[in-house]
Design a protein around this motif. Structure first.
Motif, PDB file in Angstrom:
ATOM      1  N   ASN A  69      80.334   6.314  14.098  1.00 37.67           N
ATOM      2  CA  ASN A  69      79.330   6.328  13.050  1.00 37.67           C
ATOM      3  C   ASN A  69      79.580   7.461  12.054  1.00 37.67           C
ATOM      4  OD1 ASN A  69      76.313   7.536  12.267  1.00 37.67           O
ATOM      5  ND2 ASN A  69      76.552   5.322  12.043  1.00 37.67           N
ATOM      6  N   GLY A  70      79.662   7.079  10.787  1.00 38.24           N
ATOM      7  CA  GLY A  70      79.877   8.071   9.743  1.00 38.24           C
ATOM      8  C   GLY A  70      78.958   7.894   8.570  1.00 38.24           C
ATOM      9  N   GLY A  71      78.083   6.885   8.648  1.00 31.79           N
ATOM     10  CA  GLY A  71      77.158   6.636   7.560  1.00 31.79           C
ATOM     11  C   GLY A  71      77.670   5.587   6.584  1.00 31.79           C
ATOM     12  N   LEU A  72      76.779   5.154   5.705  1.00 34.78           N
ATOM     13  CA  LEU A  72      77.082   4.058   4.785  1.00 34.78           C
ATOM     14  C   LEU A  72      78.247   4.384   3.854  1.00 34.78           C
ATOM     15  CD1 LEU A  72      76.409   1.287   3.606  1.00 34.78           C
ATOM     16  CD2 LEU A  72      74.631   2.389   2.218  1.00 34.78           C
ATOM     17  N   SER A  73      78.258   5.584   3.290  1.00 30.03           N
ATOM     18  CA  SER A  73      79.345   5.963   2.378  1.00 30.03           C
ATOM     19  C   SER A  73      80.690   5.911   3.072  1.00 30.03           C
ATOM     20  CB  SER A  73      79.113   7.376   1.825  1.00 30.03           C
ATOM     21  OG  SER A  73      78.049   7.408   0.921  1.00 30.03           O
ATOM     22  N   ASP A  74      80.739   6.466   4.267  1.00 30.06           N
ATOM     23  CA  ASP A  74      81.990   6.506   5.021  1.00 30.06           C
ATOM     24  C   ASP A  74      82.473   5.095   5.348  1.00 30.06           C
ATOM     25  OD1 ASP A  74      84.036   8.095   6.327  1.00 30.06           O
ATOM     26  OD2 ASP A  74      83.172   7.444   8.231  1.00 30.06           O
ATOM     27  N   ALA A  75      81.535   4.205   5.691  1.00 31.34           N
ATOM     28  CA  ALA A  75      81.910   2.832   6.013  1.00 31.34           C
ATOM     29  C   ALA A  75      82.414   2.096   4.772  1.00 31.34           C
ATOM     30  CB  ALA A  75      80.699   2.097   6.609  1.00 31.34           C
ATOM     31  N   ARG A  76      81.748   2.301   3.648  1.00 33.34           N
ATOM     32  CA  ARG A  76      82.224   1.677   2.410  1.00 33.34           C
ATOM     33  C   ARG A  76      83.619   2.189   2.039  1.00 33.34           C
ATOM     34  NH1 ARG A  76      76.853   2.019  -1.357  1.00 33.34           N
ATOM     35  NH2 ARG A  76      75.760   0.193  -0.538  1.00 33.34           N
ATOM     36  N   ASN A  77      83.814   3.493   2.147  1.00 29.84           N
ATOM     37  CA  ASN A  77      85.121   4.072   1.825  1.00 29.84           C
ATOM     38  C   ASN A  77      86.206   3.521   2.744  1.00 29.84           C
ATOM     39  OD1 ASN A  77      83.919   5.637  -0.152  1.00 29.84           O
ATOM     40  ND2 ASN A  77      83.750   7.453   1.140  1.00 29.84           N
ATOM     41  N   TYR A  78      85.866   3.349   3.999  1.00 34.72           N
ATOM     42  CA  TYR A  78      86.801   2.780   4.965  1.00 34.72           C
ATOM     43  C   TYR A  78      87.208   1.373   4.523  1.00 34.72           C
ATOM     44  CZ  TYR A  78      88.796   2.049   9.657  1.00 34.72           C
ATOM     45  OH  TYR A  78      89.645   1.820  10.717  1.00 34.72           O
ATOM     46  N   GLY A  79      86.213   0.605   4.085  1.00 32.60           N
ATOM     47  CA  GLY A  79      86.489  -0.748   3.619  1.00 32.60           C
ATOM     48  C   GLY A  79      87.344  -0.758   2.362  1.00 32.60           C
ATOM     49  N   ILE A  80      87.078   0.153   1.447  1.00 33.02           N
ATOM     50  CA  ILE A  80      87.886   0.253   0.223  1.00 33.02           C
ATOM     51  C   ILE A  80      89.341   0.542   0.572  1.00 33.02           C
ATOM     52  CG2 ILE A  80      88.278   1.601  -1.885  1.00 33.02           C
ATOM     53  CD1 ILE A  80      85.199   2.098  -1.918  1.00 33.02           C
ATOM     54  N   ASP A  81      89.549   1.459   1.513  1.00 34.38           N
ATOM     55  CA  ASP A  81      90.912   1.826   1.908  1.00 34.38           C
ATOM     56  C   ASP A  81      91.655   0.669   2.571  1.00 34.38           C
ATOM     57  OD1 ASP A  81      90.514   4.381   0.944  1.00 34.38           O
ATOM     58  OD2 ASP A  81      89.958   5.221   2.894  1.00 34.38           O
ATOM     59  N   LYS A  82      90.918  -0.212   3.244  1.00 35.22           N
ATOM     60  CA  LYS A  82      91.538  -1.344   3.939  1.00 35.22           C
ATOM     61  C   LYS A  82      91.690  -2.578   3.043  1.00 35.22           C
ATOM     62  CE  LYS A  82      91.877   0.657   7.998  1.00 35.22           C
ATOM     63  NZ  LYS A  82      93.212   0.957   8.591  1.00 35.22           N
ATOM     64  N   ALA A  83      90.999  -2.590   1.926  1.00 39.03           N
ATOM     65  CA  ALA A  83      90.956  -3.787   1.078  1.00 39.03           C
ATOM     66  C   ALA A  83      92.313  -4.088   0.441  1.00 39.03           C
ATOM     67  CB  ALA A  83      89.903  -3.620  -0.006  1.00 39.03           C
ATOM     68  N   LYS A  84      92.638  -5.357   0.398  1.00 46.35           N
ATOM     69  CA  LYS A  84      93.887  -5.824  -0.220  1.00 46.35           C
ATOM     70  C   LYS A  84      93.638  -6.608  -1.513  1.00 46.35           C
ATOM     71  CE  LYS A  84      96.076  -6.306   4.346  1.00 46.35           C
ATOM     72  NZ  LYS A  84      96.660  -7.273   5.323  1.00 46.35           N
ATOM     73  N   GLY A  85      92.377  -6.903  -1.795  1.00 49.76           N
ATOM     74  CA  GLY A  85      92.049  -7.722  -2.957  1.00 49.76           C
ATOM     75  C   GLY A  85      92.171  -6.966  -4.266  1.00 49.76           C
ATOM     76  N   SER A  86      92.322  -7.724  -5.346  1.00 45.31           N
ATOM     77  CA  SER A  86      92.357  -7.124  -6.678  1.00 45.31           C
ATOM     78  C   SER A  86      90.951  -6.925  -7.233  1.00 45.31           C
ATOM     79  CB  SER A  86      93.179  -7.996  -7.633  1.00 45.31           C
ATOM     80  OG  SER A  86      92.697  -9.324  -7.639  1.00 45.31           O
ATOM     81  N   TRP A  87      89.963  -7.494  -6.544  1.00 45.51           N
ATOM     82  CA  TRP A  87      88.560  -7.312  -6.879  1.00 45.51           C
ATOM     83  C   TRP A  87      87.792  -6.975  -5.607  1.00 45.51           C
ATOM     84  CZ3 TRP A  87      86.566  -7.649 -11.878  1.00 45.51           C
ATOM     85  CH2 TRP A  87      87.462  -8.135 -12.837  1.00 45.51           C
ATOM     86  N   LEU A  88      86.702  -6.179  -5.754  1.00 47.27           N
ATOM     87  CA  LEU A  88      85.886  -5.773  -4.609  1.00 47.27           C
ATOM     88  C   LEU A  88      84.422  -6.094  -4.875  1.00 47.27           C
ATOM     89  CD1 LEU A  88      87.168  -2.099  -4.034  1.00 47.27           C
ATOM     90  CD2 LEU A  88      88.133  -4.196  -3.093  1.00 47.27           C
TER      91      LEU A  88
END
Length: 329
Positions: A69-88
């Motif tokens: 658990n790292g909070g909402l910001s940390d989870a969103r950032n994690y998702g951004i780092d893993k994202a492969k799409g050209s749009w989010l």
């Protein structure tokens, strides 16, 4: 749409087993198909993580990540780092979206050549009440960066929420949500707008935002609630530095942040420990009374709240609780 680009749907998940299936069904059943659905289980202690793993077995577009658990910001950032799409795009895991959410936003961005497209949303309460938030259900408004920021400051059709928007992934090249902070959208969304010469806002309600039953604000959580004021001050300073003529709209936004924080303080079960903060909030709002009373940018709600406060905090508390009850009914 032909030649659909990959769009990453980022969903932070934390202890939402009651609402998660509805959220995931609404994402899986999008009319736009070329998606990667990134579920970040942020240390859930209920069955949310298990639900994520089960749906991933059925839909290969879903990628699940389990983390501490790292909070909402940390989870969103994690998702951004893993994202492969050209749009989010971001979806909160206790909300749900319309079947054409992705298609609608992407079409808006392509049609108007923008890096951000937003849609309207519907706030719904457990009582069954629903409230539309947008510019008008059939509207389609292309706005300059400055115009969009003004609407955000005035809470007029546009808001700071990360959701109900689609973003070109390049906007996040040097931007992340502030870890460990509440009101992370307030600290981030305007910076994304700063990178766009224009945005497009569609009036169709495509996002359903859930208001859960009120719970008593704990002392620990109120410390984070105070961050709304600090984040708003920084945002307003940054915006008015770039656009000095938005100073009145920025002042209105800051007044809103103080009232919102005061409302949270009223619910705090350990309120006696925050007498200093209470005094500072009340001093600021009482100093702004004449500005609010005479200002054309202030809503009737702002003016009513300011007037009630002149009769003292107990009377204001009574009026605010009555107003809140009417809003939900």
């Amino acid at each position: 749409m032909d030649n659909q680009p990959l769009i990453s749907v980022i969903v932070p998940v934390y202890n939402v087993e009651k609402y998660l299936p509805q959220c995931l069904d609404s994402i899986k059943n999008q009319t736009y198909k070329n998606l990667e659905i990134i579920l970040i289980d942020d240390g859930s202690t209920d069955s949310s993580g298990v639900i994520c793993d089960k749906v991933a077995l059925i839909d290969k577009r879903i990628r699940v990540f389990h983390k501490e658990n790292g909070g909402l910001s940390d989870a969103r950032n994690y998702g951004i780092d893993k994202a492969k799409g050209s749009w989010l795009t971001f979806i909160d895991s206790d909300d749900y979206i319309s079947s054409n959410y992705i298609e609608y936003l992407f079409k808006l961005s392509v049609t108007h050549n923008t890096k951000i497209a937003t849609g309207a949303h519907t706030v719904f309460y457990e009582s069954g009440k629903k409230v539309y938030k947008g510019f008008g259900k059939d509207s389609e408004s292309v706005q300059s960066e400055k115009e969009a920021l003004n609407h955000i400051l005035l809470d007029d059709g546009l808001d700071l929420s990360a959701w109900a928007k689609i973003y070109s992934a390049e906007l996040f090249q040097n931007i992340r949500y502030p870890k460990g902070f509440a009101f992370e959208d307030t600290a981030t969304t305007y910076k994304l707008f700063f990178q766009c010469d224009k945005i497009v806002a569609g009036g169709k309600s495509i996002y359903n935002y859930r208001i859960r039953s009120n719970s008593i604000t704990t002392a620990g959580s109120f410390k984070k609630k105070m961050q709304l004021i600090e984040n708003t001050k920084i945002m307003c300073s940054d915006i008015t530095t770039k656009y000095p003529d938005l100073s009145q709209a920025a002042e209105r936004r800051l007044v809103w942040a103080y009232f919102s924080t005061l409302n949270q303080l009223i619910k705090c079960q350990d309120r006696k420990n925050y007498k200093k903060e209470e005094k500072e909030i009340l001093y600021f709002l009482k100093e702004k009374h004449q500005t609010i009373k005479k200002g054309s940018s202030y809503s009737k709600r702002d003016k009513l709240a300011s007037a009630a406060l002149t009769f003292g905090l107990p009377f204001y508390t009574f009026v605010w609780k009555l107003y809140s009850k009417l809003q939900k009914s």
